[in-house]
Design an enzyme around this catalytic site. Structure first.
Site, short mmCIF file in Angstrom:
data_model
loop_
_atom_site.label_atom_id
_atom_site.label_comp_id
_atom_site.label_asym_id
_atom_site.label_seq_id
_atom_site.Cartn_x
_atom_site.Cartn_y
_atom_site.Cartn_z
N VAL A 35 0.84 -1.21 0.00
CA VAL A 35 0.00 0.00 0.00
C VAL A 35 0.88 1.26 0.00
O VAL A 35 0.61 2.25 -0.70
CB VAL A 35 -0.94 0.01 1.22
CG1 VAL A 35 -1.67 1.35 1.33
CG2 VAL A 35 -1.96 -1.11 1.10
N ALA A 36 1.95 1.23 0.80
CA ALA A 36 2.84 2.39 0.90
C ALA A 36 3.66 2.59 -0.36
O ALA A 36 3.94 3.72 -0.78
CB ALA A 36 3.76 2.23 2.10
N ILE A 51 3.00 1.65 -3.52
CA ILE A 51 2.28 2.01 -4.75
C ILE A 51 1.77 3.45 -4.62
O ILE A 51 0.98 3.76 -3.73
CB ILE A 51 1.09 1.06 -4.99
CG1 ILE A 51 1.60 -0.37 -5.20
CG2 ILE A 51 0.27 1.51 -6.20
CD1 ILE A 51 0.53 -1.42 -5.20
N GLU A 90 -0.60 5.34 -5.27
CA GLU A 90 -1.98 5.43 -5.77
C GLU A 90 -2.51 6.85 -5.73
O GLU A 90 -3.49 7.19 -6.38
CB GLU A 90 -2.91 4.49 -4.98
CG GLU A 90 -3.24 4.92 -3.55
CD GLU A 90 -2.12 4.65 -2.56
OE1 GLU A 90 -2.15 5.21 -1.47
OE2 GLU A 90 -1.21 3.86 -2.90
N ASP A 135 -2.06 36.57 -34.00
CA ASP A 135 -2.74 37.58 -34.80
C ASP A 135 -2.23 38.94 -34.36
O ASP A 135 -1.73 39.09 -33.24
CB ASP A 135 -4.25 37.47 -34.57
CG ASP A 135 -5.05 38.32 -35.55
OD1 ASP A 135 -4.48 38.71 -36.59
OD2 ASP A 135 -6.22 38.60 -35.27
N ASP A 155 -9.57 34.60 -33.57
CA ASP A 155 -10.83 35.09 -32.99
C ASP A 155 -12.04 34.85 -33.87
O ASP A 155 -13.17 34.88 -33.41
CB ASP A 155 -10.72 36.59 -32.67
CG ASP A 155 -10.35 37.42 -33.88
OD1 ASP A 155 -10.24 36.86 -35.00
OD2 ASP A 155 -10.14 38.65 -33.72
N ASP A 207 -10.74 31.15 -38.22
CA ASP A 207 -9.53 30.74 -37.50
C ASP A 207 -9.67 29.35 -36.89
O ASP A 207 -8.67 28.75 -36.48
CB ASP A 207 -9.22 31.73 -36.37
CG ASP A 207 -8.80 33.10 -36.90
OD1 ASP A 207 -8.12 33.12 -37.94
OD2 ASP A 207 -9.16 34.11 -36.28
N ASN A 234 3.35 6.78 5.63
CA ASN A 234 2.82 7.01 4.27
C ASN A 234 1.76 8.09 4.27
O ASN A 234 1.67 8.91 3.36
CB ASN A 234 2.24 5.69 3.74
CG ASN A 234 2.16 5.67 2.23
OD1 ASN A 234 3.15 5.93 1.55
ND2 ASN A 234 0.99 5.39 1.70
N ASP A 249 2.94 11.37 2.21
CA ASP A 249 2.45 11.27 0.84
C ASP A 249 1.32 12.25 0.52
O ASP A 249 0.86 12.30 -0.62
CB ASP A 249 1.94 9.85 0.56
CG ASP A 249 3.08 8.92 0.14
OD1 ASP A 249 4.23 9.30 0.41
OD2 ASP A 249 2.81 7.85 -0.42
#
Length: 885
Positions: free
Chosen positions: A279-280, A282, A284, A326, A614, A618, A708, A712
């Protein structure tokens, strides 16, 4: 059945006067009664739904399963910690998604299409959402129809209705048509205009008969069926990266479990540790962090007048190395002012301020009258609507006591041939004293081609070649003085004629020279763009000499040789044009097809091209460009719809600011990602080495999850909203094919992560050594292992928090850019240490996480270890070649 009723019946039924429109009070009352003119979107997710969406991840399911198992075996404290971490992670995810959603909603409000309506006798531009039944809506080429309308007036009006009918060709409209058959198909209702369709040619007026969900488009609710992919290429790449890292992490955890079985370690403890590490490890949270950084970034960009419509544009902005701009309004002030006008033999200067004397002769009066009658602009009480060039002509008439309202009332328009970018002409047919008169304005060379006579001292005479030369010489002299030249002509007729016959055998009246001065700040922005490796290019419909004069003044071009006209482009073969494209900085007198050709030619050489525009014409070039930039003030709905970004101030300087902001946003995302990967790698290294060498585990599952959580989230987001590098525009644009880990970023992540992991083990070793034990010792007492794990616990968290400061720049010391210049990061780090200290010193938390308070000596030691990765990274910058992060 509105299509079967006459305009008189409809106007009476809706209680509106087409000459004045609704009053402000009546419009407000109807808005309050019937609601805003917008389709119902998809129902928003509730906070609870968002929360449960955060839990829909396989690893979270495994973690929840682990919590259930820990409860079953009586480890209530561990179970509570696991559930608390899952809950906090989900809560942070909900907050992130909500912030991103709110930021996107704010941007959507800014990009709401606008409509021209007549209210209180004046033409006003309002948000399409505020249009109500009974409003008189003015349509012209390039505007979306804001609601269902019954047309009451039309002039060569064509509307593209593919959204409703599937027919790609525009449908011709006629307000005078009536359809008795109640089953008349939508595509054949020629006296109607429907919401979300597009006016492509001509002009018209209609009265609103249905809004919002009552419209045809509302009934079928096609907008709800759109499958919108909100993920940017960067988010997709990071999601793929996350999956790859996930597979690696899972493989490592499986290997760890196998090794643990061989080593006869406690299986349940290793199972929890393996899951927690997966879990830590990856990341995610990467897509969520990218989403919030992008959303907050584009919100910040909107404050500098750049509204990003498509999030991938932020990524592309950092790679732009050609800006095709332009001239009018973007490089100049878009405040056209007529300063000179010429009739046969007479050149007159116009006062730039105040009123001028009345026109001295018939020729001058006819010139001004033709310009005003052949115009859709308005100017009353200092407020104007319409094209700036046409507004300048109306203002000219005001200066000579020839009011626009009065002229249009006396000479009612009965026909017209709208402006076309290929013809570069516009013609109207107006009632006159003895019949009708055609008034034509446009490019002087085109005017001369369709004229056979000229007005001289009030008399119509044959147009000789010598006279043509005189007109062209005056026009060229005006162009050399950076004036925009516009010619006018007329033709008398006894009856109403078809648009095709209007522009034949005309009588030249004269021409005007108007100036649109360069924006004061643009010159510095162009210099800044050049310093950033970006080449500015001017693309305009103006005369070559006018364009080059402005380009020289702004620093875009240095000589006439760096310019080319549309006709000269046509003379070159495709291969020759591709070869020579690098030599040009000014493209004058170009058509929509030329703009597309220019963009493609630059892209052929590997350039990332930004294109401004504009008008309706265009749109193709805006779509083909890597970044299509529409004008927010003068831009049509079509150009805005085709664009990736809208400038609310129509200013070139804003494009440069947006590129700078885009570069910094991308760099900030990169900082966050590299930081997260370094942190996750540190955790993997510490645990994997311990398992591999059969050492005691330096961290428990709950401790890994806690670290984590605090490293994180807040520090990673704080890096994502870093103020950015002030010198980012002194570097070359980022190459689109550059790896995300280019310029040493990948090495930085590996070195940083490995160092964090090793120092965690070193701290763990010192914690054991204090009591005479080593990493290979057996039967280590519980209080000794708790002390060692506490030291490892503090070092792993502290090293990551300190390391975040060093990640603010790849090559600049944090002390050089300012340790306190990102107070969000300072706050995130302080918060992290407070939480960490709380877990260790508060008995209830310390018992739950199986940690203990440290001695003063141990605190000094862990702080020393924690700051080492930061110091190593800072010192390494002294030996690195400058590169962007």
């Amino acid at each position: 059945m509105w299509f079967s009723k006459s305009t008189e019946e409809i106007i009476h039924e809706l209680s509106v006067n087409p000459e004045t429109g609704l009053s402000t009070a009546e419009a407000q009352a109807r808005l309050e009664k019937y609601g805003q003119n917008k389709l119902k979107g998809k129902p928003k997710k509730s906070t609870l739904e968002l929360f449960f969406a955060q839990l829909q991840d396989m690893l979270i399911y495994v973690l929840l399963g682990a919590a259930v198992i820990t409860i079953a075996v009586g480890e209530w404290v561990d179970a509570i910690i696991i559930l608390m971490v899952v809950f906090l992670n989900a809560t942070i995810g909900v907050i992130q998604e909500s912030k991103a959603e709110k930021a996107i909603e704010a941007l959507e409000k800014m990009t709401t299409p606008r409509s021209l309506v007549r209210r209180d006798g004046e033409v006003r531009e309002i948000n399409s959402e505020d249009v109500v039944a009974g409003d008189i809506v003015i349509l012209d080429a390039g505007r979306y129809v804001p609601a269902d309308l019954r047309l009451i007036e039309s002039a060569n009006l064509q509307i593209e209705e593919s959204a409703l009918t599937g027919e790609s060709l525009p449908t011709e409209k006629n307000a005078k048509d009536l359809h008795e058959d109640p089953k008349t198909p939508i595509g054949e209702k020629s006296n109607m205009a429907f919401m979300s369709t597009l006016a492509t040619y001509g002009r018209g007026e209609g009265v609103v008969i249905a809004t919002a969900m009552e419209t045809e488009i509302g009934k079928i609710a096609t907008i709800l069926d759109e499958d919108i992919d909100s993920m940017t290429p960067l988010q997709k790449r990071l999601e793929e990266l996350g999956k790859t890292l996930g597979y690696i992490a899972i493989a490592i955890t499986v290997v760890m479990l196998v090794i643990a079985l061989v080593q006869d370690r406690p299986l349940f403890e290793m199972f929890l540790t393996a899951i927690s590490l997966a879990v830590a490890a990856i990341p995610e949270g990467l897509p969520a962090i990218v989403a919030i950084v992008l959303a907050l970034g584009v919100t910040r960009m909107s404050r500098i007048n750049a509204i990003v419509r498509k999030l991938p544009a932020v990524e592309t902005l950092g790679s732009v190395n050609i800006i095709c701009s332009d001239k009018t309004g973007t490089l100049t002030q878009n405040k056209m002012t007529v300063v000179k006008f010429y009739t046969a033999g007479n050149l007159t200067n116009v006062a730039t301020e105040g009123r001028s004397f009345a026109a001295q002769n018939t020729d001058e009066k006819e010139l001004i009258r033709s310009f005003v009658l052949c115009s859709d602009a308005t100017y009353e009480n200092g407020k104007s609507t319409g094209d700036p060039t046409e507004v300048a002509l109306v203002v000219l008439a005001e200066k000579y006591d020839m009011e626009r309202r009065k002229l249009h009332k006396e000479h009612k328009r009965v026909g017209e041939k709208p402006f076309d970018s290929d013809r570069k002409l516009m013609s109207t047919l107006n009632q006159d004293e003895n019949g009708y008169r055609v008034h034509t304005k446009g490019a002087l060379d085109n005017i001369l081609k369709i004229s056979s006579t000229a007005l001289v001292d009030g008399k119509v005479v044959s147009l000789t070649e010598e006279m043509k030369e005189d007109y062209l010489k005056v026009a060229e002299k005006m162009s050399d003085d950076a004036l925009r030249v516009l010619g006018a002509a007329f033709k008398d007729t006894n009856s109403i004629i078809n648009p095709e016959e209007m522009e034949e055998d005309l009588t030249v009246v004269g021409l005007v020279g108007m100036i649109d001065p360069p924006r004061l700040e643009v010159k510095d922005s162009i210099a800044k763009a050049k310093g950033a490796g970006i080449t500015p290019v001017m693309i305009t419909g103006d005369h070559k000499n006018t364009a080059v004069a402005i380009a020289k003044e702004l620093g875009i071009a240095s000589s006439l040789e760096q310019s080319i006209t549309g006709s000269e482009i046509d003379e070159l073969s495709e291969e020759e044009f591709l070869r020579k494209i690098k030599n040009y900085r000014v493209f004058a007198r170009v058509s929509p097809e030329h703009k597309v050709k220019i963009v493609k030619a630059f892209q052929f050489h590997g350039n990332i091209v930004s294109m401004t525009g504009d008008g309706v014409n265009d749109a193709p070039a805006l779509k083909i460009a890597d970044i299509g930039v529409a004008m927010g003030i003068t831009g049509t709905d079509v150009s805005k719809g085709a664009s990736d970004m809208i400038l609310t101030d129509d200013n070139f300087t804003t494009i440069v600011h947006a590129i700078e902001e885009g570069r910094n946003i991308y760099n900030n995302i990169k900082k966050s990602v590299i930081f997260l990967l370094s942190c996750n790698l540190g955790e993997v290294v510490a645990i994997f080495l311990a398992v591999l060498f059969n050492w005691p585990l330096p961290l428990l599952a709950t401790q890994i999850l806690w670290i984590n959580l605090i490293t994180d989230s807040f520090p990673a987001i704080a890096l994502g909203i870093d103020p950015g590098d002030k010198d980012v525009m002194s570097k070359e644009p980022r190459k689109p094919k550059d790896s995300f880990f280019a310029h040493g970023a990948g090495q930085r992540a590996i070195i940083g992560g490995t160092l964090i992991g090793i120092l965690t083990l070193v701290a763990f070793y010192f914690g054991l050594a204090e009591f005479g034990y080593s990493l290979n010792s057996k039967d280590i007492p519980e209080h000794v292992i708790t002390n060692a794990r506490t030291m490892a616990f503090v070092v792993l968290a502290g090293a990551q928090l300190f390391f975040s400061f060093s990640m603010r720049s790849m090559h600049k010391s944090v002390f050089r850019i300012g340790l306190f210049s990102n107070m969000y990061l300072v706050g995130a780090v302080i918060l992290g240490f407070i939480l960490q200290l709380g877990v260790i010193t508060i008995p209830a938390f310390a018992n739950a996480f199986k940690v203990q308070n440290l001695s003063v000596y141990d605190w000094g030691l862990v702080m020393l270890f924690s700051i080492v990765p930061f110091i190593v990274n800072e010192v390494s910058k002294l030996f690195m070649k400058e590169s962007e992060i």
